[in-house]
Design a protein around this motif. Structure first.
Motif, PDB file in Angstrom:
ATOM      1  N   GLU A 373     -28.354  -5.411 -12.126  1.00 40.71           N
ATOM      2  CA  GLU A 373     -29.094  -4.456 -10.811  1.00 40.71           C
ATOM      3  C   GLU A 373     -27.886  -3.721 -10.189  1.00 40.71           C
ATOM      4  O   GLU A 373     -28.449  -2.476  -9.791  1.00 40.71           O
ATOM      5  CB  GLU A 373     -29.382  -5.740  -9.818  1.00 40.71           C
ATOM      6  N   GLN A 374     -26.566  -3.931  -9.777  1.00 35.82           N
ATOM      7  CA  GLN A 374     -25.608  -3.172  -9.156  1.00 35.82           C
ATOM      8  C   GLN A 374     -25.440  -1.817 -10.267  1.00 35.82           C
ATOM      9  O   GLN A 374     -25.324  -0.814  -9.693  1.00 35.82           O
ATOM     10  CB  GLN A 374     -24.662  -3.946  -8.876  1.00 35.82           C
ATOM     11  N   ALA A 375     -25.365  -2.232 -11.531  1.00 37.25           N
ATOM     12  CA  ALA A 375     -25.146  -1.063 -12.358  1.00 37.25           C
ATOM     13  C   ALA A 375     -25.962  -0.106 -12.300  1.00 37.25           C
ATOM     14  O   ALA A 375     -25.885   1.279 -12.307  1.00 37.25           O
ATOM     15  CB  ALA A 375     -24.834  -1.386 -13.776  1.00 37.25           C
ATOM     16  N   GLU A 376     -27.307  -0.665 -12.403  1.00 36.09           N
ATOM     17  CA  GLU A 376     -28.566   0.481 -12.272  1.00 36.09           C
ATOM     18  C   GLU A 376     -28.400   1.229 -10.833  1.00 36.09           C
ATOM     19  O   GLU A 376     -28.949   2.231 -10.884  1.00 36.09           O
ATOM     20  CB  GLU A 376     -29.897  -0.260 -12.701  1.00 36.09           C
ATOM     21  N   ARG A 377     -28.290   0.351  -9.746  1.00 34.94           N
ATOM     22  CA  ARG A 377     -28.376   1.107  -8.475  1.00 34.94           C
ATOM     23  C   ARG A 377     -27.372   1.942  -8.387  1.00 34.94           C
ATOM     24  O   ARG A 377     -27.637   2.992  -7.516  1.00 34.94           O
ATOM     25  CB  ARG A 377     -28.306  -0.051  -7.358  1.00 34.94           C
ATOM     26  N   HIS A 378     -26.165   1.969  -9.019  1.00 33.49           N
ATOM     27  CA  HIS A 378     -25.154   2.905  -8.672  1.00 33.49           C
ATOM     28  C   HIS A 378     -24.477   3.693  -9.970  1.00 33.49           C
ATOM     29  O   HIS A 378     -23.473   4.340  -9.982  1.00 33.49           O
ATOM     30  CB  HIS A 378     -23.734   2.139  -8.292  1.00 33.49           C
ATOM     31  N   ASP A 379     -25.355   3.813 -11.053  1.00 38.32           N
ATOM     32  CA  ASP A 379     -25.338   4.566 -11.851  1.00 38.32           C
ATOM     33  C   ASP A 379     -23.871   4.204 -12.681  1.00 38.32           C
ATOM     34  O   ASP A 379     -23.145   5.057 -13.117  1.00 38.32           O
ATOM     35  CB  ASP A 379     -25.145   6.179 -11.724  1.00 38.32           C
ATOM     36  N   ALA A 380     -23.589   3.187 -12.726  1.00 40.51           N
ATOM     37  CA  ALA A 380     -22.607   2.457 -13.386  1.00 40.51           C
ATOM     38  C   ALA A 380     -22.857   1.872 -14.820  1.00 40.51           C
ATOM     39  O   ALA A 380     -23.935   1.683 -14.986  1.00 40.51           O
ATOM     40  CB  ALA A 380     -21.698   1.339 -12.365  1.00 40.51           C
ATOM     41  N   THR A 381     -21.654   1.004 -15.290  1.00 42.89           N
ATOM     42  CA  THR A 381     -22.051   0.167 -16.588  1.00 42.89           C
ATOM     43  C   THR A 381     -21.721  -1.069 -16.135  1.00 42.89           C
ATOM     44  O   THR A 381     -20.564  -1.276 -15.973  1.00 42.89           O
ATOM     45  CB  THR A 381     -20.939   0.753 -17.771  1.00 42.89           C
ATOM     46  N   ALA A 382     -22.442  -2.005 -16.464  1.00 43.57           N
ATOM     47  CA  ALA A 382     -22.247  -3.497 -16.580  1.00 43.57           C
ATOM     48  C   ALA A 382     -22.056  -3.803 -17.829  1.00 43.57           C
ATOM     49  O   ALA A 382     -22.733  -3.456 -18.955  1.00 43.57           O
ATOM     50  CB  ALA A 382     -23.234  -3.981 -15.965  1.00 43.57           C
ATOM     51  N   VAL A 383     -20.879  -4.621 -18.134  1.00 41.46           N
ATOM     52  CA  VAL A 383     -20.331  -5.147 -19.446  1.00 41.46           C
ATOM     53  C   VAL A 383     -20.720  -6.616 -19.449  1.00 41.46           C
ATOM     54  O   VAL A 383     -20.087  -7.489 -18.648  1.00 41.46           O
ATOM     55  CB  VAL A 383     -19.056  -5.039 -19.839  1.00 41.46           C
ATOM     56  N   LEU A 384     -21.718  -7.132 -19.954  1.00 41.42           N
ATOM     57  CA  LEU A 384     -22.157  -8.384 -19.937  1.00 41.42           C
ATOM     58  C   LEU A 384     -21.469  -9.168 -21.331  1.00 41.42           C
ATOM     59  O   LEU A 384     -21.427  -8.744 -22.136  1.00 41.42           O
ATOM     60  CB  LEU A 384     -23.680  -8.612 -20.194  1.00 41.42           C
ATOM     61  N   MET A 385     -20.863 -10.427 -20.633  1.00 39.52           N
ATOM     62  CA  MET A 385     -20.001 -10.959 -21.824  1.00 39.52           C
ATOM     63  C   MET A 385     -20.751 -12.423 -22.272  1.00 39.52           C
ATOM     64  O   MET A 385     -21.796 -12.865 -21.373  1.00 39.52           O
ATOM     65  CB  MET A 385     -18.635 -11.603 -21.044  1.00 39.52           C
ATOM     66  N   HIS A 386     -20.366 -12.900 -23.312  1.00 39.28           N
ATOM     67  CA  HIS A 386     -20.772 -14.373 -23.653  1.00 39.28           C
ATOM     68  C   HIS A 386     -19.721 -15.333 -23.602  1.00 39.28           C
ATOM     69  O   HIS A 386     -18.512 -15.050 -23.513  1.00 39.28           O
ATOM     70  CB  HIS A 386     -21.128 -14.365 -25.088  1.00 39.28           C
ATOM     71  N   PRO A 387     -19.939 -16.682 -23.126  1.00 37.09           N
ATOM     72  CA  PRO A 387     -19.037 -17.454 -22.736  1.00 37.09           C
ATOM     73  C   PRO A 387     -18.052 -17.881 -23.702  1.00 37.09           C
ATOM     74  O   PRO A 387     -18.662 -18.088 -24.973  1.00 37.09           O
ATOM     75  CB  PRO A 387     -19.764 -18.621 -22.122  1.00 37.09           C
ATOM     76  N   VAL A 388     -16.729 -18.260 -23.654  1.00 32.24           N
ATOM     77  CA  VAL A 388     -16.151 -18.775 -24.714  1.00 32.24           C
ATOM     78  C   VAL A 388     -16.303 -20.308 -24.568  1.00 32.24           C
ATOM     79  O   VAL A 388     -16.620 -20.839 -23.698  1.00 32.24           O
ATOM     80  CB  VAL A 388     -14.713 -18.258 -24.320  1.00 32.24           C
ATOM     81  N   ARG A 389     -15.890 -20.845 -25.690  1.00 34.40           N
ATOM     82  CA  ARG A 389     -16.046 -22.429 -25.631  1.00 34.40           C
ATOM     83  C   ARG A 389     -14.910 -22.985 -25.003  1.00 34.40           C
ATOM     84  O   ARG A 389     -13.773 -22.547 -25.121  1.00 34.40           O
ATOM     85  CB  ARG A 389     -16.011 -22.812 -27.110  1.00 34.40           C
TER      86      ARG A 389
END
Length: 426
Positions: A373-389
């Motif tokens: 939501e914040q990335a879309e609001r501010h024309d930024a890039t969100a990098v979504l991560m997958h959790p490590v074990r």
């Protein structure tokens, strides 16, 4: 308080303390004065929401607002002093250990809150697994020093034997008694807190922990702050101990989640152009849960990230091997070199996007939907991560290898505001 530190070769040493707790009659509700840990509060929305929940919400102590850092920290100290004088907060009458329970749906977590001995000898006993940011440690140190208090416990995990004796036995007995407090926070978690006042039971807990080591599950910056402030002292005293919650993960396994990055000033289109020929990039249909499933599938085969911010999702995986060889340091184990967080920081942030790792350019956000939501609001890039074990985290920590900062989010995290520690009343 007994202020002697660790003896060589000892394990964890947890002692009772006089906790500061909200007086229920002086606040709207216990739920309304609690908060997530300071670094989980999503600013500014989360901060404003908590400030408006109750005039005595703990966020006024952990994230005070003022023009300068010195003014913020002094405001927290003044607020704490006023709340104590007004009876909003009050110390328990005697030093105790606390049993703390969190419950939601199929999640049940129980542990012990106490004051943990600090010492250079604690290296190898308390295991950090992430690097820290110097500016954050400095800020937390100034806040704790000015307020002379620990506002929120670290979350430490230790591997017990899962059996019925020792610390587990005390916890199981204590939770059958009437709790000091019971509340349910807006995230749906129920919280209960008990005081362990019996010296025999306190000794049982101490004995059960005396040969254990612990992993810092949450609170690396606060741990570094504890050590810094302790090292500033010239005589033994309350700074030789830090407020912690210890959870036996053999009994109550923690959940491991990723912490996402919000890259200010980098539109998604620009981020994707820079990846051309270096990573594979594929559009992924939403909604968000479906895109995260695609990320999980890709992460099972190697490094993978999900970019968001332009109303769509973009799966980034299969990095160029020569690029990795050039950008990832070779003096670390393979388990470290192949971490998504390692590749993100060493390859993407430092080399491909050339983004400094500082608050002006990068925000760390625990909530996935909030990052998007914040990335879309501010024309930024969100990098979504997958959790490590978790086993990877613990294995690296035992080798003394720290992961890039904000690589993991262990939980459930303790609610902030249920029990505080003043360094003046122990």
């Amino acid at each position: 308080m007994n202020t002697t530190g660790y003896a060589a070769g000892q394990g964890l040493r947890l002692i009772p303390f006089r906790g500061l707790r909200y007086v229920p009659e002086r606040v709207g509700s216990l739920a309304a004065v609690t908060s997530p840990p300071y670094d989980v509060v999503v600013r500014p929305d989360g901060l404003h929401h908590l400030e408006s929940a109750d005039p005595h919400n703990i966020v006024r102590l952990i994230l005070p607002q003022a023009g300068t850092a010195a003014e913020r920290h002094q405001r927290a100290a003044d607020t704490l002093e006023r709340w104590l004088a007004e009876g909003v907060l009050a110390p328990d009458p005697a030093p105790v250990l606390y049993v703390y329970e969190q419950r939601a749906d199929d999640i049940l977590q129980r542990g012990v809150i106490g004051a943990l001995a600090l010492s250079p000898a604690s290296e190898g006993i308390v295991l950090p697994h992430e690097d820290v940011m110097a500016d954050v440690v400095e800020d937390r140190a100034d806040l704790m020093r000015t307020a002379a208090a620990h506002f929120e416990p670290l979350l430490l995990s230790y591997a017990g034997d899962g059996g019925p004796g020792g610390t587990t036995a005390v916890i199981e007995r204590v939770v059958e008694r009437v709790p000091l407090l019971t509340t349910t926070t807006e995230d749906g978690f129920g919280h209960r807190l008990w005081a362990v006042t019996d010296p025999v039971e306190q000794a049982e807990i101490a004995s059960g922990l005396s040969h254990r080591q612990a992993l810092i599950a949450d609170g690396h910056h606060r741990w570094a702050t504890y050590l810094r402030l302790q090292q500033e002292q010239t005589v033994p005293g309350p700074w030789d101990f830090g407020l912690v919650l210890l959870v036996d993960t053999a009994r109550h396994p923690l959940r491991v989640r990723a912490i996402h990055r919000l890259l200010h000033g980098l539109p998604v289109a620009q981020a994707l152009r820079a990846l051309d020929g270096r990573f594979r990039v594929r559009p992924i249909g939403g909604p968000l849960p479906r895109a995260l499933d695609a990320l999980a599938d890709a992460a099972a085969d190697g490094n993978a990230f999900l970019l968001a911010g332009d109303g769509r999702f973009h799966l980034v995986d299969r990095p160029d091997e020569q690029l990795l060889a050039r950008t990832v340091r070779t003096d670390r184990p393979d388990a470290w070199r192949t971490l998504d967080a390692t590749v993100l920081h060493s390859t993407l942030l430092d080399d491909v996007w050339r983004i400094p790792d500082d608050p002006e350019h990068i925000a760390y956000i625990h909530d996935t939907a909030a990052a998007v939501e914040q990335a879309e609001r501010h024309d930024a890039t969100a990098v979504l991560m997958h959790p490590v074990r978790e086993e990877v985290v613990r294995d690296l920590a035992r080798q003394g290898i720290t992961m890039p900062r904000k690589s993991t989010s262990f939980g459930p995290k303790p609610a902030t505001g249920l029990v505080l520690r003043s360094l003046g009343v122990d």
